[in-house]
Design a protein around this motif. Sequence first.
Motif, PDB file in Angstrom:
ATOM      1  N   PHE A  25      30.884  37.933  -8.032  1.00 57.42           N
ATOM      2  CA  PHE A  25      32.149  38.476  -8.516  1.00 57.42           C
ATOM      3  C   PHE A  25      32.554  37.826  -9.835  1.00 57.42           C
ATOM      4  N   LEU A  28      30.500  39.330 -12.625  1.00 54.60           N
ATOM      5  CA  LEU A  28      30.886  40.712 -12.883  1.00 54.60           C
ATOM      6  C   LEU A  28      32.242  40.789 -13.581  1.00 54.60           C
ATOM      7  N   GLN A  29      33.190  39.961 -13.145  1.00 53.04           N
ATOM      8  CA  GLN A  29      34.508  39.950 -13.780  1.00 53.04           C
ATOM      9  C   GLN A  29      34.409  39.524 -15.233  1.00 53.04           C
ATOM     10  N   ILE A  32      33.117  42.435 -17.220  1.00 52.68           N
ATOM     11  CA  ILE A  32      34.169  43.440 -17.389  1.00 52.68           C
ATOM     12  C   ILE A  32      35.130  43.015 -18.498  1.00 52.68           C
ATOM     13  N   ALA A  52      29.877  48.205 -16.362  1.00 49.96           N
ATOM     14  CA  ALA A  52      30.281  46.969 -15.698  1.00 49.96           C
ATOM     15  C   ALA A  52      31.122  47.265 -14.456  1.00 49.96           C
ATOM     16  N   ILE A  53      32.006  48.234 -14.556  1.00 46.61           N
ATOM     17  CA  ILE A  53      32.843  48.609 -13.414  1.00 46.61           C
ATOM     18  C   ILE A  53      31.992  49.230 -12.312  1.00 46.61           C
ATOM     19  N   ALA A  56      30.347  46.481 -10.488  1.00 44.24           N
ATOM     20  CA  ALA A  56      31.307  45.781  -9.638  1.00 44.24           C
ATOM     21  C   ALA A  56      31.589  46.570  -8.365  1.00 44.24           C
ATOM     22  N   ARG A  57      31.744  47.862  -8.504  1.00 44.79           N
ATOM     23  CA  ARG A  57      31.999  48.700  -7.328  1.00 44.79           C
ATOM     24  C   ARG A  57      30.809  48.702  -6.371  1.00 44.79           C
ATOM     25  N   GLU A  59      29.002  46.270  -5.749  1.00 47.32           N
ATOM     26  CA  GLU A  59      29.091  45.013  -4.995  1.00 47.32           C
ATOM     27  C   GLU A  59      30.373  44.942  -4.167  1.00 47.32           C
ATOM     28  N   MET A  61      33.499  45.043  -5.086  1.00 47.12           N
ATOM     29  CA  MET A  61      34.583  44.253  -5.645  1.00 47.12           C
ATOM     30  C   MET A  61      35.901  45.014  -5.503  1.00 47.12           C
ATOM     31  N   ASN A  65      40.719  43.115  -8.419  1.00 48.58           N
ATOM     32  CA  ASN A  65      39.897  42.189  -9.205  1.00 48.58           C
ATOM     33  C   ASN A  65      39.429  42.830 -10.497  1.00 48.58           C
ATOM     34  N   ILE A  66      39.023  44.098 -10.398  1.00 47.59           N
ATOM     35  CA  ILE A  66      38.564  44.823 -11.580  1.00 47.59           C
ATOM     36  C   ILE A  66      39.700  44.983 -12.576  1.00 47.59           C
TER      37      ILE A  66
END
Length: 249
Positions: A25, A28-29, A32, A52-53, A56-57, A59, A61, A65-66
């Motif tokens: 996370f 990924l953050q 982003i 990137a989003i 994240a999705r 995984e 997330m 957080n996004i």
Amino acid sequence: MAGHSQFKNIMHRKGAQDAKRAKIFTKLQREITVSAKLGLPDPAMNPRLRAAIQAARKENMPKDNIDRAIKRATGDGNDSDYVEIRYEGYGPAGIAVIVEALTDNRNRTAADVRSIFAKHGGSLGETNSVSFMFNRVGELVFPVKAASADAMFEAALEAGADDVQSDDETHTVTTTVEGFAAVRDALEETFGAPDSSGLVWRPLNSVALNEEQAASLLKLLDTLEDSDDVQRVSANFEIPDDVMARLTA
């Protein structure tokens, strides 16, 4: 492609471990935030942010957080200024390794990466010391259910892609760096979002490793991937199936 495929399988196993989720996370953050800062904070207008989003999705997330990661790009509670840095070096058996990082402290990250290489039988080199052994290309990976191999090939060819490799699980589309955005947009419109997309380092040739060499190299790659600042690692290795089976038994 064998080394790339093996490394993808390794990362799949790592991603499945709950203990790694917080670290994933964080990476990924950070991607982003940097993507939103370099472009627009709207994924519809920023292809890198959209990718990137999507990652994240995948995984799982949480949306909050996004959203917070995007807001940091506009200075909302974010004091860090992340920069992209590439490190190059050699691992065990002379394997060429490229490390891509996002960091707010160049000295810390350089020291960490250098130490990891040294502790695992490798050595950090100068910029461009190994990148000539790779091609920089755009890559999109779609699940096999997205389309038949023929349909994906025809659509990718029409969109301007260079190549498509299909197997029992995925369709992997390769593009030039310059043509990546156009191909991605065209294929997303036809087949939906890919499982992954981005610019990657693809080795021109791969080096086959024996069991001892493979074990040493995988320790290096795993440790690099565990670093908070490291986003991606590429290497020009190939591990035979029988060797990988023994290593993962």
